[in-house]
Motif scaffolding. Structure first.
Motif, PDB file in Angstrom:
ATOM      1  N   ILE A  86      10.284  10.869  36.212  1.00 19.89           N
ATOM      2  CA  ILE A  86       9.969   9.470  36.495  1.00 19.89           C
ATOM      3  C   ILE A  86      10.535   9.090  37.852  1.00 19.89           C
ATOM      4  CG2 ILE A  86      10.260   7.079  35.740  1.00 19.89           C
ATOM      5  CD1 ILE A  86      10.711   8.212  32.873  1.00 19.89           C
ATOM      6  N   CYS A  87       9.701   8.618  38.750  1.00 18.86           N
ATOM      7  CA  CYS A  87      10.100   8.176  40.089  1.00 18.86           C
ATOM      8  C   CYS A  87      10.831   9.290  40.831  1.00 18.86           C
ATOM      9  CB  CYS A  87      10.907   6.884  39.999  1.00 18.86           C
ATOM     10  SG  CYS A  87      11.037   5.992  41.569  1.00 18.86           S
ATOM     11  N   LYS A 114       8.297  -4.047  42.212  1.00 15.07           N
ATOM     12  CA  LYS A 114       7.475  -5.085  41.597  1.00 15.07           C
ATOM     13  C   LYS A 114       6.688  -4.493  40.432  1.00 15.07           C
ATOM     14  CE  LYS A 114       3.350  -4.474  44.517  1.00 15.07           C
ATOM     15  NZ  LYS A 114       2.389  -5.167  45.409  1.00 15.07           N
ATOM     16  N   ASN A 115       6.091  -5.348  39.638  1.00 13.55           N
ATOM     17  CA  ASN A 115       5.198  -4.894  38.592  1.00 13.55           C
ATOM     18  C   ASN A 115       3.852  -4.534  39.201  1.00 13.55           C
ATOM     19  OD1 ASN A 115       6.668  -5.088  36.102  1.00 13.55           O
ATOM     20  ND2 ASN A 115       6.562  -7.310  36.276  1.00 13.55           N
ATOM     21  N   ILE A 116       3.291  -3.437  38.711  1.00 12.62           N
ATOM     22  CA  ILE A 116       1.945  -3.046  39.126  1.00 12.62           C
ATOM     23  C   ILE A 116       1.126  -2.772  37.860  1.00 12.62           C
ATOM     24  CG2 ILE A 116       2.627  -2.131  41.373  1.00 12.62           C
ATOM     25  CD1 ILE A 116       1.887   0.243  38.484  1.00 12.62           C
ATOM     26  N   TYR A 117      -0.139  -2.492  38.042  1.00 13.12           N
ATOM     27  CA  TYR A 117      -0.992  -2.110  36.922  1.00 13.12           C
ATOM     28  C   TYR A 117      -1.519  -0.706  37.162  1.00 13.12           C
ATOM     29  CZ  TYR A 117      -0.922  -6.974  35.404  1.00 13.12           C
ATOM     30  OH  TYR A 117      -0.514  -8.208  34.972  1.00 13.12           O
ATOM     31  N   ALA A 189      -1.022   7.531  40.705  1.00 14.71           N
ATOM     32  CA  ALA A 189       0.315   7.072  40.304  1.00 14.71           C
ATOM     33  C   ALA A 189       1.073   8.101  39.498  1.00 14.71           C
ATOM     34  CB  ALA A 189       0.200   5.781  39.496  1.00 14.71           C
ATOM     35  N   GLY A 190       0.375   9.141  39.018  1.00 14.16           N
ATOM     36  CA  GLY A 190       1.026  10.163  38.211  1.00 14.16           C
ATOM     37  C   GLY A 190       0.128  11.374  38.052  1.00 14.16           C
ATOM     38  N   VAL A 191       0.741  12.561  37.960  1.00 17.02           N
ATOM     39  CA  VAL A 191      -0.017  13.805  37.826  1.00 17.02           C
ATOM     40  C   VAL A 191       0.687  14.738  36.845  1.00 17.02           C
ATOM     41  CG1 VAL A 191      -0.819  13.616  40.217  1.00 17.02           C
ATOM     42  CG2 VAL A 191       1.157  15.067  39.699  1.00 17.02           C
ATOM     43  N   PHE A 199       4.929  16.608  33.698  1.00 20.20           N
ATOM     44  CA  PHE A 199       4.334  15.316  34.080  1.00 20.20           C
ATOM     45  C   PHE A 199       5.232  14.585  35.074  1.00 20.20           C
ATOM     46  CE2 PHE A 199       3.904  16.311  29.568  1.00 20.20           C
ATOM     47  CZ  PHE A 199       2.530  16.477  29.449  1.00 20.20           C
ATOM     48  N   GLY A 200       4.607  13.855  35.979  1.00 21.76           N
ATOM     49  CA  GLY A 200       5.365  13.030  36.902  1.00 21.76           C
ATOM     50  C   GLY A 200       4.628  11.737  37.177  1.00 21.76           C
ATOM     51  N   MET A 201       5.378  10.639  37.261  1.00 23.13           N
ATOM     52  CA  MET A 201       4.779   9.356  37.603  1.00 23.13           C
ATOM     53  C   MET A 201       5.797   8.516  38.366  1.00 23.13           C
ATOM     54  SD  MET A 201       4.624   7.526  33.820  1.00 23.13           S
ATOM     55  CE  MET A 201       3.939   5.989  34.458  1.00 23.13           C
ATOM     56  N   MET A 202       5.319   7.714  39.324  1.00 26.23           N
ATOM     57  CA  MET A 202       6.215   6.852  40.084  1.00 26.23           C
ATOM     58  C   MET A 202       6.603   5.580  39.326  1.00 26.23           C
ATOM     59  SD  MET A 202       7.142   8.525  42.639  1.00 26.23           S
ATOM     60  CE  MET A 202       8.170   7.225  43.326  1.00 26.23           C
ATOM     61  N   PRO A 203       5.708   4.925  38.606  1.00 25.39           N
ATOM     62  CA  PRO A 203       6.121   3.738  37.828  1.00 25.39           C
ATOM     63  C   PRO A 203       7.155   4.104  36.764  1.00 25.39           C
ATOM     64  CG  PRO A 203       3.742   3.786  38.110  1.00 25.39           C
ATOM     65  CD  PRO A 203       4.246   5.122  38.567  1.00 25.39           C
TER      66      PRO A 203
END
Length: 234
Positions: A86-87, A114-117, A189-191, A199-203
């Motif tokens: 994560i991040c 910030k919040n994103i979608y 945002a994630g792969v 798995f990896g994601m920035m959010p």
């Protein structure tokens, strides 16, 4: 299920992640210090949490990949174990070669919090299989180097293999340039890797998992992971 959360010097989301796994999801969890060279063979999932491992010196994740525990994490992943970054954890996985691509400085050269979608792209991975399809998920981001990049050939292979987990979108689930917070190629945002076990994601889903925060969309991602693995093991 049993989770292991790796703690590097500079990690700052490790205890948030432990709290969500133990108190919210009611799963067993242990912390794994970066200098350890072994861990419990009964661990099902290893999480590399957010933060600033080694102060982000040189490049985010570039030093953490040399931590003693990472050789064991790489072996764990290569043997089919589930690893979730994560991040900063995502950055470390890319630097370690467990995930394709790289995380570059945000287009605006500023730290964004910030919040994103986002919306799931690949629908059959452990993180995405049981997510709602009818709406976008609201998850916070907090990074200065979150701009995902991979070359065209790599991206083409990833699309074919279903390796793109999430894309940034607006609140209605529309993927567009205006909904891209950091300039990531194709709003990614994630792969995941080709085997669909890393798995990896920035959010930060752990920051959107507690009822007290007024947003539990992140919990859905963890719940999908847990349900997927349990069903695979049945």
């Amino acid at each position: 299920m049993k989770f292991g959360v790796v703690v590097f010097p500079g990690s700052n989301c490790d205890q948030d992640t432990v709290y969500v796994i133990k108190e919210i999801l009611e799963q067993e969890v242990v912390t794994l210090w970066h200098k350890e060279t072994d861990f419990d063979p009964n661990i099902d999932v290893i999480i590399l949490p957010g933060g600033f491992s080694y102060g982000d010196y040189l490049r985010s994740g570039a030093l953490a990949k040399f931590s003693p525990i990472m050789s064991k994490v790489i072996d764990f992943a290569n043997n089919g174990g589930y690893v979730f970054g994560i991040c900063n954890g995502f950055q470390i996985l890319c630097e370690s070669g467990l995930l394709p691509g790289a995380l570059l400085h945000n287009t605006n050269q500023k730290f964004i919090c910030k919040n994103i979608y986002l919306v799931p792209d690949s629908k059959e991975t452990a993180l995405t299989k049981y997510l709602p399809r009818e709406r976008a998920l609201k998850i916070p981001i907090a990074h200065g180097e979150g701009r995902y990049y991979a070359d065209k050939e790599t991206l083409a292979k990833m699309r074919i293999n279903g390796q793109i987990l999430f894309r940034y979108s607006d609140e209605n689930g529309v993927v567009s340039e205006s909904a891209n917070p950091n300039g990531s190629v194709e709003n990614i945002a994630g792969v995941c890797n080709e085997r669909h076990n890393v798995f990896g994601m920035m959010p930060h889903p752990e920051r959107a998992s507690d009822d007290e925060l007024g947003n539990t969309d992140g919990r859905l991602i963890f719940e999908s992971l847990i349900r997927y693995i349990k069903e695979m093991n049945d």
